[in-house]
Design an enzyme around this catalytic site. Structure first.
Site, PDB file in Angstrom:
ATOM      1  N   GLN A 156     -39.785  13.817  28.409  1.00 59.47           N
ATOM      2  CA  GLN A 156     -38.584  14.360  27.753  1.00 59.47           C
ATOM      3  C   GLN A 156     -38.139  13.425  26.638  1.00 59.47           C
ATOM      4  O   GLN A 156     -37.209  13.717  25.922  1.00 59.47           O
ATOM      5  CB  GLN A 156     -37.438  14.461  28.763  1.00 59.47           C
ATOM      6  N   ASN A 157     -38.800  12.277  26.539  1.00 61.67           N
ATOM      7  CA  ASN A 157     -38.368  11.279  25.573  1.00 61.67           C
ATOM      8  C   ASN A 157     -38.847  11.627  24.176  1.00 61.67           C
ATOM      9  O   ASN A 157     -39.907  12.235  23.993  1.00 61.67           O
ATOM     10  CB  ASN A 157     -38.877   9.889  25.970  1.00 61.67           C
ATOM     11  N   HIS A 194     -39.529  17.439  24.185  1.00 66.46           N
ATOM     12  CA  HIS A 194     -38.290  17.493  23.393  1.00 66.46           C
ATOM     13  C   HIS A 194     -38.478  17.012  21.959  1.00 66.46           C
ATOM     14  O   HIS A 194     -37.521  16.638  21.307  1.00 66.46           O
ATOM     15  CB  HIS A 194     -37.196  16.657  24.077  1.00 66.46           C
ATOM     16  N   CYS A 249     -36.455  21.327   8.598  1.00 68.74           N
ATOM     17  CA  CYS A 249     -35.273  21.822   7.927  1.00 68.74           C
ATOM     18  C   CYS A 249     -34.448  22.631   8.915  1.00 68.74           C
ATOM     19  O   CYS A 249     -34.971  23.277   9.810  1.00 68.74           O
ATOM     20  CB  CYS A 249     -35.681  22.550   6.648  1.00 68.74           C
ATOM     21  N   CYS A 278     -36.789  24.380   0.551  1.00 76.99           N
ATOM     22  CA  CYS A 278     -35.741  25.395   0.407  1.00 76.99           C
ATOM     23  C   CYS A 278     -34.349  24.820   0.157  1.00 76.99           C
ATOM     24  O   CYS A 278     -33.404  25.577  -0.023  1.00 76.99           O
ATOM     25  CB  CYS A 278     -35.718  26.292   1.646  1.00 76.99           C
ATOM     26  N   GLY A 289     -37.762   8.041  35.964  1.00 84.13           N
ATOM     27  CA  GLY A 289     -36.652   7.759  35.047  1.00 84.13           C
ATOM     28  C   GLY A 289     -35.977   8.976  34.467  1.00 84.13           C
ATOM     29  O   GLY A 289     -35.559   8.953  33.309  1.00 84.13           O
TER      30      GLY A 289
HETATM   31  P1  NAD Z   1     -30.854  10.648  31.700  1.00 83.43           P
HETATM   32  O1  NAD Z   1     -30.163   9.701  30.757  1.00 83.43           O
HETATM   33  O2  NAD Z   1     -30.126  11.863  32.118  1.00 83.43           O
HETATM   34  O3  NAD Z   1     -31.265   9.865  33.043  1.00 83.43           O
HETATM   35  C1  NAD Z   1     -31.907   8.621  32.996  1.00 83.43           C
HETATM   36  C2  NAD Z   1     -32.410   8.328  34.381  1.00 83.43           C
HETATM   37  O4  NAD Z   1     -33.143   7.119  34.320  1.00 83.43           O
HETATM   38  C3  NAD Z   1     -31.301   8.112  35.427  1.00 83.43           C
HETATM   39  O5  NAD Z   1     -31.603   8.844  36.581  1.00 83.43           O
HETATM   40  C4  NAD Z   1     -31.334   6.608  35.697  1.00 83.43           C
HETATM   41  O6  NAD Z   1     -30.990   6.295  37.032  1.00 83.43           O
HETATM   42  C5  NAD Z   1     -32.803   6.315  35.442  1.00 83.43           C
HETATM   43  N1  NAD Z   1     -33.093   4.934  35.070  1.00 83.43           N
HETATM   44  C6  NAD Z   1     -32.297   4.021  34.460  1.00 83.43           C
HETATM   45  N2  NAD Z   1     -32.960   2.859  34.287  1.00 83.43           N
HETATM   46  C7  NAD Z   1     -34.220   3.046  34.778  1.00 83.43           C
HETATM   47  C8  NAD Z   1     -35.378   2.228  34.871  1.00 83.43           C
HETATM   48  N3  NAD Z   1     -35.379   0.968  34.414  1.00 83.43           N
HETATM   49  N4  NAD Z   1     -36.494   2.755  35.439  1.00 83.43           N
HETATM   50  C9  NAD Z   1     -36.503   4.022  35.911  1.00 83.43           C
HETATM   51  N5  NAD Z   1     -35.431   4.837  35.855  1.00 83.43           N
HETATM   52  C10 NAD Z   1     -34.308   4.367  35.285  1.00 83.43           C
HETATM   53  O7  NAD Z   1     -32.252  10.957  31.021  1.00 83.43           O
HETATM   54  P2  NAD Z   1     -33.177  12.255  31.077  1.00 83.43           P
HETATM   55  O8  NAD Z   1     -33.256  12.757  32.476  1.00 83.43           O
HETATM   56  O9  NAD Z   1     -34.402  11.912  30.333  1.00 83.43           O
HETATM   57  O10 NAD Z   1     -32.393  13.378  30.254  1.00 83.43           O
HETATM   58  C11 NAD Z   1     -31.625  13.079  29.115  1.00 83.43           C
HETATM   59  C12 NAD Z   1     -32.066  13.763  27.806  1.00 83.43           C
HETATM   60  O11 NAD Z   1     -31.785  12.810  26.792  1.00 83.43           O
HETATM   61  C13 NAD Z   1     -33.507  14.111  27.652  1.00 83.43           C
HETATM   62  O12 NAD Z   1     -33.539  15.369  27.070  1.00 83.43           O
HETATM   63  C14 NAD Z   1     -34.070  13.112  26.650  1.00 83.43           C
HETATM   64  O13 NAD Z   1     -34.859  13.776  25.685  1.00 83.43           O
HETATM   65  C15 NAD Z   1     -32.878  12.561  25.926  1.00 83.43           C
HETATM   66  N6  NAD Z   1     -32.943  11.090  25.699  1.00 83.43           N
HETATM   67  C16 NAD Z   1     -34.128  10.511  25.335  1.00 83.43           C
HETATM   68  C17 NAD Z   1     -34.200   9.137  25.132  1.00 83.43           C
HETATM   69  C18 NAD Z   1     -35.518   8.529  24.704  1.00 83.43           C
HETATM   70  O14 NAD Z   1     -36.322   9.174  24.044  1.00 83.43           O
HETATM   71  N7  NAD Z   1     -35.799   7.281  25.094  1.00 83.43           N
HETATM   72  C19 NAD Z   1     -33.068   8.338  25.318  1.00 83.43           C
HETATM   73  C20 NAD Z   1     -31.865   8.975  25.683  1.00 83.43           C
HETATM   74  C21 NAD Z   1     -31.818  10.352  25.889  1.00 83.43           C
END
Ligand code: NAD
Length: 259
Positions: free
Chosen positions: A109-110, A127, A135, A160, A197
């Site tokens: 999801q990152n 994502h 755009c 555009c 995570g």
């Molecule tokens: P979230 O922020 O909702 O949850 C993060 C999870 O990671 C929590 O459950 C937390 O307990 C856990 N966590 C914290 N530290 C950790 C570690 N060291 N090791 C393992 N787990 C750990 O994140 P999500 O569930 O990915 O959903 C949030 C949305 O935000 C997603 O759609 C994502 O695309 C986006 N997002 C992405 C990034 C990125 O690309 N790095 C950063 C922030 C948010």
């Protein structure tokens, strides 16, 4: 070893056994795996510079329409932060695991590109990616080098003239169809699913582990905290991904080299 440590070690050895004997493994990752690379989760970001802004305002089409310059600047800040970040031992362990099992897919999801930077090859980005642009009106892809260099914030689409936005999925938007279909197919076919995570709160990604569980996969969660998914999964390995994943992959390697 205390009782709790013995229990944690049993769970880790069980997880390693499942992984070492699986033909197909799927891994779902979220913001937590990148935390030890210095990339804040949305919850962490609520404590810093951007604390007074609601992520829904900064990461939604409505927020962008209301204040495109604010959203653009927030993403500039995140891009700079991610630009300085390096993959951590958690990302590296998944690359090692990909070499140890016959077939492994990382579904993330990152949007930070750190799995790719670490060397994961079979990767589904659900994502989008912070370093890509499109755009806002028509979705034309805009290569970074074509972003207008004048002072306008956000820049304009060279095709555009509409505003340019990051090519990431915002709250309330559909996921890229191909990536979502591929992710569903991968989790449905997996014998073992690792969930690392993620809070399990953002749909539809949060439903992927349930697809795997319903299809009969063994499921393992790595997270310092319990999450919305914990009650549905077989094992919870409590701790940061940068510590637990390398230990888990070491245990898998010890088994696979013995075979
Ligand atoms: P979230 O922020 O909702 O949850 C993060 C999870 O990671 C929590 O459950 C937390 O307990 C856990 N966590 C914290 N530290 C950790 C570690 N060291 N090791 C393992 N787990 C750990 O994140 P999500 O569930 O990915 O959903 C949030 C949305 O935000 C997603 O759609 C994502 O695309 C986006 N997002 C992405 C990034 C990125 O690309 N790095 C950063 C922030 C948010």
């Amino acid at each position: 070893m205390t009782g709790d440590q013995a229990h944690a070690n049993d769970a880790l050895q069980q997880a390693a056994e499942w992984l070492a004997t699986a033909e197909r493994v799927a891994v779902l990752t979220g913001a937590g795996i990148s935390r030890e690379s210095g990339v804040p989760t949305f919850r962490d970001a609520q404590e810093g510079l951007w604390a007074r802004y609601d992520p829904m305002e900064l990461a939604s089409p409505e927020g962008f329409r209301r204040d495109p310059a604010l959203v653009w600047r927030w993403y500039e800040w995140r891009r700079a932060l991610v630009g300085r970040a390096q993959p951590n031992p958690g990302h590296g362990a998944l690359v090692r695991l990909e070499a140890l099992v016959p077939y492994l897919t990382v579904i993330t999801q990152n949007v930070d590109g750190l799995h790719h930077a670490a060397g994961s090859r079979n990767l589904v980005e659900l994502h989008g990616n912070l370093q890509r642009f499109k755009c806002f009106e028509r979705g034309h892809l805009v290569p970074a080098e074509l972003l207008s260099t004048d002072e306008r914030v956000p820049p304009c689409c060279p095709q555009c003239g509409a505003l340019v936005r990051p090519d990431v999925v915002w709250f309330g938007e559909m996921l890229p169809e191909v990536a979502l279909r591929q992710a569903r197919d991968e989790v449905a076919a997996a014998e073992v699913l690792l969930v690392v995570g993620t809070s399990g709160l953002v749909q539809p990604a949060a439903s992927l582990p349930l697809v795997a569980v319903e299809a009969g996969a063994r499921s393992i969660e790595i997270n310092p905290d319990r999450t919305a998914l914990t009650p549905h999964l077989d094992l919870h390995l409590s701790g940061p991904a940068g510590r637990i994943l390398p230990a888990l992959v070491d245990a898998v390697a010890a088994r696979t080299t013995r075979k």
